[in-house]
Design an enzyme around this catalytic site. Structure first.
Site, PDB file in Angstrom:
ATOM      1  N   ALA A   1       0.937  -1.239  -0.252  1.00  0.00           N
ATOM      2  CA  ALA A   1       0.093   0.065   0.007  1.00  0.00           C
ATOM      3  C   ALA A   1       0.929   1.079   0.059  1.00  0.00           C
ATOM      4  O   ALA A   1       2.061   1.416   0.738  1.00  0.00           O
ATOM      5  CB  ALA A   1      -0.937   0.101   1.250  1.00  0.00           C
ATOM      6  N   LYS A   2       0.414   2.212  -0.719  1.00  0.00           N
ATOM      7  CA  LYS A   2       1.248   3.543  -1.036  1.00  0.00           C
ATOM      8  C   LYS A   2       0.612   4.410   0.263  1.00  0.00           C
ATOM      9  O   LYS A   2      -0.356   5.479   0.299  1.00  0.00           O
ATOM     10  CB  LYS A   2       1.133   4.030  -2.166  1.00  0.00           C
ATOM     11  CG  LYS A   2       1.995   4.900  -2.491  1.00  0.00           C
ATOM     12  CD  LYS A   2       2.181   5.402  -3.865  1.00  0.00           C
ATOM     13  CE  LYS A   2       3.069   6.710  -4.293  1.00  0.00           C
ATOM     14  NZ  LYS A   2       4.374   6.349  -4.160  1.00  0.00           N
ATOM     15  N   THR A   3       1.015   4.270   1.396  1.00  0.00           N
ATOM     16  CA  THR A   3       0.346   4.667   2.672  1.00  0.00           C
ATOM     17  C   THR A   3       0.930   6.128   2.937  1.00  0.00           C
ATOM     18  O   THR A   3       2.373   6.088   3.183  1.00  0.00           O
ATOM     19  CB  THR A   3       0.394   3.826   3.991  1.00  0.00           C
ATOM     20  OG1 THR A   3      -0.198   2.444   3.305  1.00  0.00           O
ATOM     21  CG2 THR A   3      -0.207   4.155   5.126  1.00  0.00           C
TER      22      THR A   3
END
Length: 312
Positions: A160-162
């Protein structure tokens, strides 16, 4: 220098267009305090066939996947988010641009147990010509291996690109910059090469292209594009596997890839020259192919990769 908040333009927020200077949120916005949110960086390019987004569909899919992995519900589907990005470019009269679709939680409560938080999606867009100076892109970056490790796969959601992940990246990058370097190389918790502060990494050795397997590093969209170009256009073997730091020291070539960074050569790691700094045939050829591809200025590229270009 003019603040990025002080400019003319338009901001998309939850389906409504706001004047750029009127884009404001409450100080108790949950994501501001706890980092629970996700985002994408998308590039637009102006080419001979007009302005278009590059692989925006893949970015939107990853945004939706990130939100799902974080258990954040969204009211907007992929077509709506793609249309909003196209309109953001039109309303802001942008050609070469960077867009940052971002999912964040509202200000209905504070604390880790907060319930009933609203979900918001914003899309800003602004002009972006170069991520780093053209001379650095030509000469290559001086890179320092970081003492800060990339997240372990069981500590956070590495696919995930969190939002909160980038504290890790900023700590590593700031340390390198203060030491006089251009970028940083992050290792995973077991000591294998992971990625740069916001880029994937590749090395070339004896005509074979190598890149870390997608475990503790982000599954980059530019990474995927470069792998396809190397295999299909250069006929190269590409191996995704665990890589040690000393393999980069002794590589023939090495480079970073990322949406904003595109393809940036690495000329030095930890004071060790990588290959022949004046001869980077694979890196240079991939840079040239990628630049033509993203601008849609080769008919043969359009035939093979036309679905990567979303016209505005």
């Amino acid at each position: 220098m003019q603040s990025i908040s002080d400019r003319d333009g338009w901001f998309w927020l939850d389906g409504v267009w706001l004047a750029w200077r009127d884009a404001r949120m409450h100080l108790l916005t949950h994501t501001l305090h706890y980092g629970m949110g996700c985002f994408e960086g998308v590039r637009a390019y102006e080419g001979p066939n007009g302005v278009h987004l590059f692989r925006a569909d893949a970015h939107v899919r990853r945004l939706l996947d990130s939100a799902h992995a974080l258990d954040i519900p969204l009211d907007f589907d992929a077509p709506a988010l793609l249309d909003a990005q196209r309109e953001a470019l039109r309303r802001n009269a942008l050609g070469d641009a960077y867009l940052k679709p971002t999912v964040f939680l509202g200000a209905e409560g504070m604390g880790l147990r907060a319930e009933g938080l609203s979900t918001h999606v914003m899309i800003p867009a602004w002009h972006l010509a170069h991520y780093i100076s053209p001379s650095a892109a030509e000469q290559g970056l001086r890179v320092l291996t970081s003492s800060w490790s990339r997240h372990h796969v069981n500590i956070s959601l590495c696919r995930a690109k969190t939002n909160g992940h980038y504290v890790n990246s900023m700590l590593a990058l700031n340390t390198a910059i203060k030491a006089g370097f251009d970028e940083t190389l992050m290792l995973d918790p077991e000591g294998y090469v992971a990625e740069g502060s916001a880029e994937n990494v590749f090395l070339v050795r004896d005509g074979v292209l190598h890149t870390p397997e997608v475990t503790s590093c982000l599954q980059g969209i530019t990474r995927d594009s470069v792998i396809a170009l190397a295999r299909e256009r250069l006929g190269m073997t590409v191996r995704e596997r665990r890589i040690t730091r000393d393999e980069l020291y002794t590589a023939d070539e090495a480079f970073f890839t990322g949406t904003a960074a595109e393809i940036l050569p690495i000329r030095e790691l930890d004071g060790r020259r990588i290959g022949r700094t004046d001869q980077r045939p694979v890196t240079r050829e991939l840079q040239a192919l990628y630049r033509r591809l993203v601008r849609g200025d080769l008919a043969s590229d359009l035939a093979a990769y036309g679905d990567w270009l979303q016209a505005v």
